[in-house]
Design an enzyme around this catalytic site. Structure first.
Site, short mmCIF file in Angstrom:
data_model
loop_
_atom_site.label_atom_id
_atom_site.label_comp_id
_atom_site.label_asym_id
_atom_site.label_seq_id
_atom_site.Cartn_x
_atom_site.Cartn_y
_atom_site.Cartn_z
N ASP A 22 0.72 -1.28 -0.08
CA ASP A 22 0.09 0.10 -0.13
C ASP A 22 0.82 1.17 0.02
OD1 ASP A 22 -2.25 1.32 0.10
OD2 ASP A 22 -2.84 1.04 2.30
N GLY A 25 0.31 5.50 -4.62
CA GLY A 25 -0.57 6.68 -4.94
C GLY A 25 0.13 7.68 -4.32
N ARG A 35 0.03 8.70 -10.45
CA ARG A 35 -0.21 7.75 -9.73
C ARG A 35 0.31 6.24 -10.44
NH1 ARG A 35 -3.85 7.40 -5.73
NH2 ARG A 35 -4.15 5.12 -6.17
N THR A 68 -10.54 -7.42 -5.21
CA THR A 68 -12.01 -7.13 -5.72
C THR A 68 -12.67 -5.75 -5.77
OG1 THR A 68 -12.92 -8.26 -3.74
CG2 THR A 68 -12.62 -9.55 -5.47
N GLU A 69 -11.97 -5.13 -4.78
CA GLU A 69 -12.69 -3.66 -4.80
C GLU A 69 -11.98 -2.66 -5.75
OE1 GLU A 69 -12.02 -5.70 -1.97
OE2 GLU A 69 -14.10 -6.16 -1.76
N ASN A 70 -10.78 -2.97 -6.10
CA ASN A 70 -9.94 -2.08 -6.94
C ASN A 70 -10.57 -1.80 -8.26
OD1 ASN A 70 -6.89 -3.35 -5.76
ND2 ASN A 70 -8.03 -1.48 -5.04
N LEU A 196 -7.04 -4.73 7.60
CA LEU A 196 -6.67 -5.91 6.86
C LEU A 196 -7.33 -5.78 5.39
CD1 LEU A 196 -5.17 -8.54 7.36
CD2 LEU A 196 -7.29 -9.64 8.40
C1 FPP Z 1 -2.15 0.07 -3.24
O1 FPP Z 1 -1.80 1.67 -3.31
C2 FPP Z 1 -1.69 -0.62 -4.28
C3 FPP Z 1 -2.26 -1.25 -5.40
C4 FPP Z 1 -3.76 -1.24 -5.37
C5 FPP Z 1 -1.70 -2.04 -6.11
C6 FPP Z 1 -0.41 -2.86 -5.87
C7 FPP Z 1 0.18 -3.49 -6.80
C8 FPP Z 1 1.53 -3.26 -7.08
C9 FPP Z 1 2.60 -2.79 -6.29
C10 FPP Z 1 2.13 -3.73 -8.51
C11 FPP Z 1 1.85 -4.96 -8.69
C12 FPP Z 1 2.75 -5.92 -9.70
C13 FPP Z 1 2.93 -7.01 -9.70
C14 FPP Z 1 4.07 -7.51 -10.93
C15 FPP Z 1 2.41 -8.03 -8.72
P1 FPP Z 1 -2.51 2.86 -3.71
O2 FPP Z 1 -2.56 2.64 -5.00
O3 FPP Z 1 -4.08 2.46 -2.96
O4 FPP Z 1 -1.96 3.72 -2.62
P2 FPP Z 1 -2.49 5.11 -2.04
O5 FPP Z 1 -3.43 4.50 -0.88
O6 FPP Z 1 -1.47 5.80 -1.44
O7 FPP Z 1 -3.23 5.82 -3.08
#
Ligand code: FPP
Length: 241
Positions: A22, A25, A35, A68-70, A196
């Site tokens: 996490d 962003g 992002r 599933t929420e993304n 979680l």
């Molecule tokens: C959460 O950060 C992160 C994700 C939803 C995506 C995680 C994916 C990767 C790290 C890349 C995966 C790549 C492979 C090859 C497995 P956020 O975007 O919610 O961050 P924020 O809360 O700061 O906005």
């Protein structure tokens, strides 16, 4: 191999480490970057941490790549994340050379067909690897996983293969994506969030948690080691005394 100090040699390694990657962003925002740049940096961190964990002998690692929420995110961001995963899948040497066994967990049926094909290929290619088992959770939700398990058990009961009284915790575990794997011992969530988020909710029953303010793209092997050290300081009683 990393150069272990005296303390590290004595550390008890968690068998299974799960990570919520996490903060991509926010990492990008702080740098006035889109992002997508945060996710790209996060994908690089993922590869570095998987490499390091395998090197030090961690047996199972599960990372949360897409929930599933993304799907609620803008299409551009979703496409960007899928492309990062495509690049990773195409570069099969990532895990082949490292002897890592890769498995994707989640409902993969809604992913683009080419990605499903790449996943099948890579899982097959790495099936005999004897190093770390790496689960990449994509379109994964813990409640969704449990609902699917319950449906499968119900179907077995309907078919007369199973008695309701035979449904115990092991029977449920056997129907999860992580069937046959040990539950996570340690769950790591960086970026200052203490939730979680529907991640491995069944498997996390006795997991230890390690939280940190570090944003995922800034997460380094030394932070993994800090989490493992903290884990070593915990007394796990599993409900006993
Ligand atoms: C959460 O950060 C992160 C994700 C939803 C995506 C995680 C994916 C990767 C790290 C890349 C995966 C790549 C492979 C090859 C497995 P956020 O975007 O919610 O961050 P924020 O809360 O700061 O906005």
């Amino acid at each position: 191999m990393p150069n272990f100090g005296k303390n590290e040699e004595k550390l008890r390694l968690p068998r299974h480490i799960a990570i919520i990657m996490d903060g991509n962003g926010r990492w990008a925002k702080r740098r006035f970057l889109p992002r997508s740049a945060g996710h790209r940096a996060g994908a690089k961190t993922f590869q570095d941490i998987a490499h390091y964990a395998n090197q030090i002998g961690v047996k199972y690692m599960t990372v949360y790549a897409f929930s599933t929420e993304n799907w609620k995110r803008p299409k551009e961001e979703i496409d960007n994340l899928m492309n990062l995963m495509r690049d990773y899948l195409k570069d099969a040497k990532n895990f082949k050379e490292e002897n890592i066994q890769v498995q994707f967990i989640g409902d993969l049926s809604v992913l683009p067909e080419d990605m499903q094909e790449l996943i099948r290929e890579d899982e097959e290619l790495s099936a005999s690897a004897t190093g770390m088992h790496l689960n990449i959770a994509v379109n994964y939700g813990g409640r969704d996983e449990i609902v699917r398990a319950v449906r499968r058990l119900a179907a077995k009961v309907e078919a007369g293969e199973l008695q309701p009284a035979d449904i115990d915790e092991q029977a449920v575990s056997r129907e999860l994506y992580t069937a046959g794997q040990p539950d996570p011992d340690l769950i790591i969530r960086p970026s200052g969030e203490y939730r979680l988020s529907n991640y491995l909710i069944w498997q996390a029953a006795y997991a230890e948690f390690w939280f940190s303010d570090i944003l995922w793209p800034d997460f380094k092997p030394k932070h993994l080691m800090q989490a493992i050290e903290a884990y070593n300081g915990r007394s796990r009683r599993f409900g006993g005394v």
